[in-house]
Design an enzyme around this catalytic site. Structure first.
Site, short mmCIF file in Angstrom:
data_model
loop_
_atom_site.label_atom_id
_atom_site.label_comp_id
_atom_site.label_asym_id
_atom_site.label_seq_id
_atom_site.Cartn_x
_atom_site.Cartn_y
_atom_site.Cartn_z
N TYR A 1 -2.09 -1.18 10.32
CA TYR A 1 -2.10 -1.44 8.88
C TYR A 1 -0.84 -0.88 8.23
CZ TYR A 1 -3.53 -1.44 4.00
OH TYR A 1 -3.57 -1.64 2.64
N SER B 1 0.84 -1.20 0.00
CA SER B 1 0.00 0.00 0.00
C SER B 1 0.87 1.24 0.00
CB SER B 1 -0.88 0.00 1.26
OG SER B 1 -1.55 1.23 1.42
#
Length: 268
Positions: A160, A147
């Site tokens: 995350y 990401s």
């Protein structure tokens, strides 16, 4: 010969985790068109079966469903064993993952641990399971879905972001270890992508400007094109690449402060 990945031999198999929706489904659809046999992994068997049926009918290839919750040790071991035993495996897409949103001190620690188990431990173990065969055969590729969050601390999305930093670091290290082996690894770092991820994480997608979004299919195309070139880091989208370059060019203290302000005012 596939545009995604060339290799000797008549059969090629790709295993995709998190294949029931979003980027995983987009990878499965694209790889089926590229004449791969597929092993589709996710928790939702019903969705997997529906996707497998559609892909078999459209492309006539072997599509196997492997329902598994990769946060559970016994399920993870089953997928590892399938990877290790699949002699035609040529591509592993570690796409399964999820995020949580909120102040870390207020989040459920069991859910945070589950996030680490899926985003880090499962990815690590499945990558390791694939490498013996890939190195022995002298070809094979691993795409680890990371990401943009990997490039800076992510306040209110702390676990995350930390897991994705791990993914990038691991993938870049493996890229160097595997140099000259014929085996490729990639960290795919998309920005906002129209999948179920935001809804599951509790993100109000309506607060994110429309220009920031990409559809899953172009993200997959960018990833496979980067894999052909041998790029270890793939950031789809010009705007996303500019943002990543900016975060890497300014002091770390500034990037984390900006990230905190954006997250607090826009996403939480």
């Amino acid at each position: 010969m596939s545009a995604a990945h060339e290799h000797p031999g008549p059969r090629r198999t790709a295993l995709v985790t998190g294949a029931s929706a979003g980027l995983g489904q987009a990878f499965a659809e694209r790889l089926a068109r590229d004449l791969y046999d597929l092993v589709l992994v996710a928790r939702n068997r019903e969705r997997l079966e529906a996707l497998a049926k559609r892909l078999r009918e459209a492309h006539g290839h072997d599509v196997t469903v492997l329902a598994a919750d990769l946060t559970r040790t016994e399920d993870l071991r089953r997928v590892e064993e399938r990877i290790a035993s699949e002699r035609t495996l040529d591509l592993l897409v570690n796409n399964a993952g999820f995020g949580t949103l909120g102040r870390f001190a207020e989040l459920d620690p069991d859910r945070e641990e589950e996030e680490v188990r899926l985003n880090v431990i499962a990815l690590l173990r499945l990558t390791r399971a694939a490498l013996d065969g890939f190195v022995e055969r002298g070809h094979g590729s691993v795409i680890n879905v990371s990401s943009l969050a990997a490039f800076q601390p992510s306040p209110y999305n702390a676990t995350y972001g930390a897991t994705k930093s791990f993914v990038n670091s691991l993938t870049e290290a493996l890229h160097e270890e595997l140099r000259g082996s014929g085996v490729r690894v990639q960290a795919l770092c998309p920005g906002f992508t129209r999948t179920e991820f935001q809804e599951r994480a509790g993100v109000d997608a309506s607060r994110i400007p429309s220009f920031a979004w990409m559809e899953p299919a172009p993200v997959v195309e960018a990833s496979l094109a980067a894999l052909r070139r041998g790029d270890v880091i793939c950031i789809p989208g010009l705007g996303n690449r500019a943002l990543a370059a900016f975060t890497r060019s300014v002091p770390r203290a500034l990037t984390r402060r900006i990230s905190e302000l954006i997250a607090r005012r826009g996403l939480v």
